[in-house]
Design a protein around this motif. Structure first.
Motif, PDB file in Angstrom:
ATOM      1  N   ASP A 162       4.645   9.077   3.527  1.00  0.00           N
ATOM      2  CA  ASP A 162       3.761   7.921   3.532  1.00  0.00           C
ATOM      3  C   ASP A 162       3.120   7.714   4.900  1.00  0.00           C
ATOM      4  O   ASP A 162       1.924   7.493   5.019  1.00  0.00           O
TER       5      ASP A 162
ATOM      6  N   GLN B 111       0.823  -1.206   0.000  1.00  0.00           N
ATOM      7  CA  GLN B 111       0.000   0.000   0.000  1.00  0.00           C
ATOM      8  C   GLN B 111       0.862   1.262   0.000  1.00  0.00           C
ATOM      9  O   GLN B 111       0.354   2.374  -0.067  1.00  0.00           O
ATOM     10  N   LEU B 112       2.201   1.114   0.091  1.00  0.00           N
ATOM     11  CA  LEU B 112       3.076   2.284   0.129  1.00  0.00           C
ATOM     12  C   LEU B 112       3.008   3.018  -1.202  1.00  0.00           C
ATOM     13  O   LEU B 112       2.945   2.403  -2.255  1.00  0.00           O
ATOM     14  N   PHE B 113       3.009   4.364  -1.159  1.00  0.00           N
ATOM     15  CA  PHE B 113       2.889   5.097  -2.423  1.00  0.00           C
ATOM     16  C   PHE B 113       3.696   6.383  -2.471  1.00  0.00           C
ATOM     17  O   PHE B 113       4.005   6.884  -3.546  1.00  0.00           O
TER      18      PHE B 113
ATOM     19  N   PHE C  19      10.387   2.619  -1.391  1.00  0.00           N
ATOM     20  CA  PHE C  19      10.577   1.537  -2.360  1.00  0.00           C
ATOM     21  C   PHE C  19      12.013   1.018  -2.390  1.00  0.00           C
ATOM     22  O   PHE C  19      12.290  -0.013  -2.987  1.00  0.00           O
TER      23      PHE C  19
ATOM     24  N   ASN D  73      -5.182  12.738   6.623  1.00  0.00           N
ATOM     25  CA  ASN D  73      -6.595  12.495   6.335  1.00  0.00           C
ATOM     26  C   ASN D  73      -7.483  12.848   7.523  1.00  0.00           C
ATOM     27  O   ASN D  73      -8.657  13.121   7.370  1.00  0.00           O
TER      28      ASN D  73
ATOM     29  N   PHE E 213       0.317  10.118   5.782  1.00  0.00           N
ATOM     30  CA  PHE E 213      -0.931  10.051   5.005  1.00  0.00           C
ATOM     31  C   PHE E 213      -2.170   9.915   5.894  1.00  0.00           C
ATOM     32  O   PHE E 213      -3.150  10.653   5.736  1.00  0.00           O
ATOM     33  N   GLY E 214      -2.115   8.999   6.849  1.00  0.00           N
ATOM     34  CA  GLY E 214      -3.257   8.778   7.747  1.00  0.00           C
ATOM     35  C   GLY E 214      -3.596  10.015   8.562  1.00  0.00           C
ATOM     36  O   GLY E 214      -4.714  10.535   8.480  1.00  0.00           O
TER      37      GLY E 214
END
Lengths: 290, 279, 290
Positions: C107, C98-100, C146, C114, C110-111
């Motif tokens: 990353d 799910q890493l982006f 990555f 949100n 992100f949570g």
């Protein structure tokens, strides 16, 4: 999740499911062509009876068959209204501004809607009774002659097969990534348009990364299984026409003859859909049967 | 003739940041036909690279690899090599090309231009060997990982290889699936005399193979029978690997003065030895 | 205190199609604050469907799901999903997929982003989460996720969930696919989280020897139902039934059962290797007498 590689396939194992997919593909094309020759309500009745027989033999619940109409309902209503109001031949029944309703207009609208509905139901029968894989095989087989003009029919077929094979896997993967990002508070269904587009980034990037990884591994797996070892590749499955296909063809032929006879008996109406080419074919047909 | 002969294989990768990583460092290995060899090592130790040089997916910068006497550098014979040495990968989803089991299994022999009747025979045989005959016309999509992996094995078997490399083929499976796949590999080794290279980091999968090779830092650091390898506890731990659980329990008991006999590698051996000593 | 309450939950996939599958059947379960709950059962037994109900990724079809004071069954007003996902953190299988983002820091942020938290708060949470999973903030924050090793990627993904500061943490197969070193690190991480960050932890695992190392209560799913819900010390009194379901039991239990069958009775609950070792040593030192 449903397996989308099966598309709308509705497995019942009926004789129609077991027809040669090439035959079904050709039958569908024939059906598409000849339904445009159905001009009278009698002809529509023939088509309706034919489709009822197919549905019963294929053991597909009528509900599922009618479901396909839902998608084109809007189109049906929209074109119906346009034709109803803008068709100006025939006896005038009512008129307002540029809108007119005539008796021929009503007749034309109903026939058009019937034709469209029967067309969609008929062609949908193909996808309900044939898997996409079978269709791929059928197309590969029917396109075989193109090999001689150097079209890589076989590579195309394998690509198609792999694509079909990976659609469900990638759909599954997309679901998983969406779930994971939702769990981290991502919202995909609220906010302004540009926010929604932006919210797709955390889904698309992992999806791309994983697709590339899969493609890499798949390439290794193809090589390991001797892909491209010889130009004379063989094929395990051979499509074979059988008596069943012949019977099916005869039934379809009866329908076609009925439609054409009806077309011949009905006086040439003015609602040509093919700019007169259909009349050319009708006349040809007339000259055949004398 | 050796089934596999590797001498002095050396291979480097370029990383994205421009660095150079050595994946294989002067690796030599000989495998006899019919052997079952386990190749153990932590992630990044070079196991998968070693697998990929065996069928010419990668060609090492230095060194030679021969499969039944055929050198992988000989491009004209690459398909002879690939039909002799099959490979089952880690993710069962990424090695299937067709949506129907039998179509997928037929893919290899179709590529080799085998006659139709023979392909059908091979598909029958391969499915039977992996115990999936009744799934011939199903779609693999809804199957368990173990079943998918068995179909992948059948797809390889249909090529009729004399060697099969399992490159961490159990890493993504649940215990049930792992058991199924390992069983199939052992059976193929026994009944069909297929040479097996079993790459894994689950130690318990290696306890009853013929020889174990341990890889660390791009080298093979030890190769010996399981009994002898597992005596070298320190070596195993320094390579980032675990002892099989029965062995680590028995070692622990021994160190606390319980006088167990021999190297206890399996569950059954542990049960019996403990029972004996307590009676 | 009750954190999560599930009553008579039933879930059916692809309802009313030939692909229909019952995933959960009449499941009732309570998760209490402080639980260290393990869920076992083989693939397709319903466990994944079950946990996805716990943070609203799957909407309950039938039955009740209540998480803290959020009632997921109620229609109006809509349950507060943002709050729910803050309370219940979910680490999926292979969470590194799910890493982006282009850096570790982004990353993990992100949570919290949100959740519309302030910049300072987000930064504090990222630092905390990285510390909790054992990744040095200054060293890793600007690196691309990555480029990391498999075990490190997984820890980044777990940190991304921890940054939501959930009260309940759910992990689905947290050690799948890792090598022994990676496994050990994740196991130690989970144990340390229980004592420091999240009071309640739920783990799904296939590895019975692993899960019995830390869980205190085990729930067994079988054929879409809860077959057992027992403290670890009692579950393996049902060894026969578990084996009949095709599930594994811990090695120490197997050895102990074998000893029992041979008339050797060891003292205490024997579940983990450590239990077994100390019981054997004790037995031997007492000369076979209790």
């Amino acid at each position: 999740m449903r397996d989308v590689a099966f598309g709308q396939y509705y497995p019942t194992g009926s004789p129609i499911h077991r027809l040669d997919p090439r035959a079904k593909l050709i039958f569908s094309l024939l059906f598409m062509i000849f339904i445009f020759f159905a001009k009278s309500y009698t002809a529509f009745l023939y088509v309706f009876i034919f489709l009822t027989i197919v549905t019963v033999v294929a053991k597909i619940p009528p509900k599922i068959v009618l479901k396909s109409l839902k998608l084109i309902l809007f189109l049906l209503i929209f074109t119906g209204l346009i034709n109803l109001f803008l068709y100006d031949e025939g006896r005038l029944l009512a008129s307002w501004w540029i809108f007119t309703i005539t008796d021929k207009g009503i007749d034309f609208t109903i026939k058009l809607a019937l034709r469209l509905a029967l067309l969609v139901i008929g062609t949908n029968m193909l996808s309900l009774t044939t898997t996409p894989m079978e269709l791929t095989d059928a197309i590969e087989s029917l396109l075989k002659p193109l090999k001689y003009i150097k079209v890589p029919v076989h590579d195309l077929a394998i690509t198609m097969s792999i694509a079909l094979r990976f659609i469900p896997t990638l759909m599954d993967e997309t679901d998983k990534i969406i779930a994971a990002q939702k769990a981290r508070g991502a919202a995909f269904d609220t906010g302004k348009v540009h926010e929604r587009v932006k919210s797709l980034v955390p889904v698309l990037i992992p999806l791309f990364v994983s697709s590339f990884r899969r493609a890499d591994e798949l390439a290794d797996a193809l090589d390991a299984r001797c892909y491209n070892a010889t130009k004379n590749r063989t094929k395990m499955k051979k499509l074979k026409f059988s008596y069943r296909d012949l019977i099916a063809f005869l039934i379809l032929a009866v329908l076609i003859v009925l439609i054409m006879l009806d077309c011949y008996l009905t006086k040439a109406p003015s609602d040509s859909l093919f700019f007169g080419t259909d009349y050319y074919i009708v006349n040809l047909f007339k000259s055949w049967i004398g | 003739m050796k089934a596999i002969h590797i001498s002095g294989a050396t291979l480097e990768y370029k990383t994205q940041t421009g660095g150079i990583v050595r994946a294989l460092n002067n690796v030599s290995l000989d495998v006899e036909e019919g052997e079952f060899i386990a190749l153990l090592g932590h992630n990044g130790s070079g196991k998968s690279t070693l697998a990929k040089i065996l069928n010419g997916l990668l060609i090492p910068r230095l060194g030679e690899i021969e499969i039944f006497g055929v050198n992988t550098k000989d491009i004209s014979k690459i398909f002879e090599i690939r039909s002799n040495i099959g490979m089952v990968f880690q993710n069962p989803d990424n090695q299937m090309i067709a949506s129907i089991v039998e179509d997928d299994i037929a893919f290899g022999p179709e590529n080799l231009g085998i006659p139709r009747e023979e392909i059908i025979k091979r598909v029958d045989w391969a499915l039977e060997k992996v115990g999936m005959s009744e799934h011939r016309t199903s779609t693999p999509f809804k199957m368990s990982g173990g079943q998918k992996q068995r179909i992948a094995i059948a797809g390889i078997l249909a090529i009729k290889p004399r060697i099969i490399v399992f490159d961490e083929s159990t890493a993504m499976l649940d215990p049930q699936g792992r058991k199924e796949v390992l069983e199939v590999a052992k059976q193929l080794n026994k009944e069909e005399k297929i040479t097996i290279i079993w790459i894994t980091h689950y130690m318990d999968e290696a306890v009853d193979c013929d020889r174990i090779a341990i890889m660390n830092d791009a080298r093979i650091v030890a190769i010996d029978t399981p009994q002898n390898i597992f005596k070298r506890t320190e070596l195993i731990e320094s390579c980032g690997l675990d002892l099989p659980l029965p062995l680590s329990i028995s070692n622990s008991l021994k160190s606390q003065g319980i006088d167990l006999q021999g190297e206890i590698l399996t569950e059954n051996a542990l049960k019996e030895e403990v029972c004996k000593i307590l009676k | 205190m009750q954190n999560i309450e599930i009553k008579n939950l039933t879930h059916v996939y692809s309802k009313k199609t030939p692909y229909e599958k019952v995933a959960l059947k009449d499941v009732t379960l309570t998760i209490n604050e402080g639980d260290f709950l393990g869920i076992i059962g083989h693939t397709g037994s319903g466990k994944s469907t079950f946990i996805q109900h716990l943070n609203g990724l799957i909407k309950p079809q039938q039955g009740e799901v209540k998480v803290f004071d959020i009632n997921l069954t109620q229609k109006k007003p809509k349950p507060d999903f943002r709050k729910l996902r803050q309370e219940v953190g979910m680490v999926f299988q292979y969470p590194e997929y799910q890493l982006f983002a282009d850096t570790v820091e982004k990353d993990i942020a992100f949570g919290p982003k949100n959740l519309k938290l302030s910049k300072e708060e987000i930064n504090t949470r990222v630092r905390h989460a990285m510390q909790a999973v054992g990744l040095d903030y200054d060293y890793y924050k600007d690196r691309s996720p990555f480029d990391l090793s498999g075990g490190q990627k997984r820890r980044v993904a777990i940190a991304g969930v921890l940054a939501m500061m959930p009260k309940v943490l759910i992990l689905d197969e947290p050690t799948a696919g890792l090598d022994p070193i990676g496994k050990k690190q994740i196991l130690n991480l989970i144990k340390s989280l229980k004592n420091t960050i999240t009071p309640t932890i739920v783990v799904i695992s296939h590895d019975i020897n692993e899960i019995t190392q830390y869980c205190t209560r085990l729930v067994v799913f079988n054929n879409a139902k809860v077959a057992f819900d027992l403290p670890v010390s009692e579950l393996f009194n049902h060894s026969e039934e578990l084996l009949a379901m095709g599930l594994d039991i811990p090695l120490a239990v197997k050895v102990n059962n074998h000893l029992k069958a041979n008339g050797i009775k060891l003292e205490g609950d024997i579940i983990t290797p450590q239990d077994l070792i100390s019981a054997i040593v004790k037995y031997k030192n007492n000369g076979g007498k209790l």
